[in-house]
Scaffold this motif. Structure first.
Motif, short mmCIF file in Angstrom:
data_model
loop_
_atom_site.label_atom_id
_atom_site.label_comp_id
_atom_site.label_asym_id
_atom_site.label_seq_id
_atom_site.Cartn_x
_atom_site.Cartn_y
_atom_site.Cartn_z
N CYS A 278 0.85 -1.20 0.00
CA CYS A 278 0.00 0.00 0.00
C CYS A 278 0.89 1.25 0.00
O CYS A 278 1.73 1.43 0.89
N LEU A 400 -7.46 0.36 7.17
CA LEU A 400 -6.61 -0.38 6.23
C LEU A 400 -6.17 -1.70 6.85
O LEU A 400 -5.64 -1.72 7.96
N SER A 415 -2.55 -5.11 0.78
CA SER A 415 -3.40 -4.29 1.65
C SER A 415 -4.71 -3.98 0.95
O SER A 415 -4.80 -3.96 -0.28
N HIS A 417 -8.74 -1.81 1.93
CA HIS A 417 -9.45 -0.93 2.85
C HIS A 417 -10.83 -1.49 3.14
O HIS A 417 -11.51 -2.00 2.24
#
Length: 543
Positions: A278, A400, A415, A417
């Motif tokens: 990320c 996250l 990663s 969200h």
């Protein structure tokens, strides 16, 4: 007065001196001002001496004889004596010296080509005040604020040339409002101009940084170049910092950042599997901080150039050993995590596939905190497949999430969200529970109905004690909004008040009902409600 006359013809202002005298010689200065500023102009007045009567007589054109006293005749006689003529005859080549003329005076007082003008600016901006002028010789410039002389500094920078002078305020504040004045002067004269600067308080929305263009997620093959671009503004100009997986990104020969006006670029010259993760751009100034995030997924691992030779070591017993890292392969993301959006109270599931992770360490993080296994967070890894299951997602779970896989050969991470849709409507009962009367050892059932679009948590309690599912109690949700509590076998101890509680972040509602259990008492031919017997027992014990 009698000698000085002032008048204005609608465009030009005049000063007339009717009979000038030597006492009037000097610097004449003109001032013009209003509420917004003031200017000044000056000039030199030179008065030539008055001629004596002899020069007037010589220039007379009347032709009439003029009486001149004898003593003046002797003084003014132009006839040469015999001795003087002898001297001149001996020096025939001598010529009178030519009369030396004085050089023209090219000096002049300062005159403005560009004067100060009233300004109104917003707090926090850079302010530039400047004037342009002509003068000979070169003049000096002095700046004033509210009558006090200013000195050049880091916050108030004064610059001057032969024809220009400027004042730059690095960051304007409310206290910088006032009358600004600049005086230009040399040995001939002086000129000045004034103007008012107004600094208005800025709206916080105009000061805090804003992201005008978000960075975009990228999926590429190993070895490909990668570019993240964004645009951010703020007042004052924000400071830009790049992060990878919540750690500040250090620039190198392979990873570079570029800035042009309000545009910011992060360039990875040649991507590798370890670059997956990320990426975040943070724009920050004194009034706030904003960020934009995107994900980089590097697929495969393209070998570049010749592989480095593996160092082979021998221990004290001459036993050959190979570094542990050479026995493992770099973890590579095959399928990255995906962003999730769920309604408050629902479950959320993250899943990714990372190759070469059979003997690797797998960790899950929310923001920068490691997630521990619990009844709310369940983490499962099967081969290269890794999953995170969140039983019930609430507002505090938004953020996250990252899956990090590492082994001796390297590490990588993916990663995504999690966004929570917050509920804005409290639950509403369409149907509440009703009182029930059943025979002992018979089944019993309570039911409620909510609006189908209501998202809520349901809790059942008996006489104020939370009901837990077990052999005798079961809860069901046969259709949207319908919730049931079933008793497999009603026993005397199950009589009492049953309450259904429905709640979400927007509110809580309750409804209650009585369960009456009929039982055959010993020595009686009719059944009596258990609840009546229990009430009598409680009253008797209290007595």
């Amino acid at each position: 007065g009698s000698r000085f006359k002032l008048y204005f013809d609608g465009m030009i202002h005049y000063l007339d001196i009717l009979k000038v005298s030597k006492a009037d010689e000097g610097l004449v200065r003109l001032f013009a001002k209003n509420i917004n500023g003031e200017i000044e102009s000056s000039a030199q007045l030179k008065v030539n001496p008055k001629q004596d009567y002899r020069s007037v007589l010589r220039s007379s054109k009347t032709g009439e004889p003029v009486y001149v006293p004898e003593e003046l005749k002797q003084e003014t006689s132009t006839e040469l004596s015999s001795e003087e003529r002898k001297v001149l005859d001996r020096l025939p080549l001598l010529k009178p010296f030519p009369k030396q003329q004085k050089p023209a005076d090219t000096r002049f007082a300062p005159k403005f080509n560009k004067q100060l003008e009233p300004s109104k600016v917003t707090e926090g901006v850079v302010v530039l005040l400047s004037v342009e002028f002509l003068a000979s010789p070169n003049p000096e410039a002095i700046w004033y604020k509210d009558g006090f002389q200013m000195q050049s500094s880091e916050d108030f920078f004064i610059e001057a040339t032969a024809t220009k002078s400027s004042l730059r305020i690095r960051e304007a504040y409310k206290s910088d409002s006032g009358m600004y004045q600049v005086k230009i002067f040399n040995e001939v004269g002086i000129a000045q101009t004034k103007a008012y600067l107004t600094v208005t308080p800025a709206d916080l929305d105009d000061l805090t940084p804003k992201i005008l263009m978000d960075i975009k997620s990228v999926t590429c093959n190993s070895g490909d170049p990668v570019k993240f671009q964004s645009q951010a503004v703020g007042n004052p100009h924000p400071i830009i910092t790049w992060y990878k997986d919540d750690e500040k990104l250090e620039m190198s020969q392979r990873i570079k950042e570029f800035t042009e006006n309000d545009a910011y670029t992060l360039l990875i010259m040649e991507s590798i599997a370890a670059d997956s993760g990320c990426y975040e751009l943070v724009a920050e100034n004194a009034y706030g901080k904003v960020y934009t995030r995107a994900y980089l997924t590097v697929l495969g691992d393209k070998q570049i150039g010749e592989p480095e030779p593996i160092e082979v070591k021998y221990d004290d017993n001459n036993v050959r050993s190979v570094p542990l890292s050479s026995k493992f392969s770099q973890p590579v993301i095959q399928e990255a995590l995906k962003d999730q959006t769920v309604t408050e109270g629902q479950s959320a599931n993250f899943e990714c596939i990372i190759s070469n992770s059979e003997q690797a360490t797998v960790e899950w993080f929310k923001e920068d905190k490691r997630i521990k296994q619990s009844k709310y967070f369940n983490m499962v890894s099967t081969g290269d497949k890794h999953q995170l299951n969140i039983l019930e997602a609430f507002a505090e779970d938004e953020g996250l999430y990252k899956c990090a896989v590492s082994n001796p050969a390297g590490k990588t991470s993916s990663s995504a969200h999690l966004k929570i849709i917050h509920l804005t409507e409290a639950p509403v009962f369409v149907k509440t529970i009703d009182n029930a009367e059943v025979d002992e050892n018979k089944p019993a059932e309570f039911g409620v109905q909510l609006k189908p679009d209501n998202q809520a948590q349901i809790e059942w309690s008996h006489n104020g004690v939370l009901v837990k599912e077990g052999i005798n109690f079961q809860t069901e949700n046969p259709s949207p909004g319908v919730y049931l509590l079933k008793l497999k076998q009603a026993r005397p101890k199950d009589a009492g008040t049953y309450t259904c509680k429905a709640h979400n972040s927007a509110g809580t509602i309750k409804c209650s009902a009585q369960l009456i259990i009929k039982s055959m008492l010993k020595g009686s031919s009719e059944s009596k409600p258990i609840s009546s017997v229990l009430a009598f027992k409680n009253k008797f014990e209290q007595k």
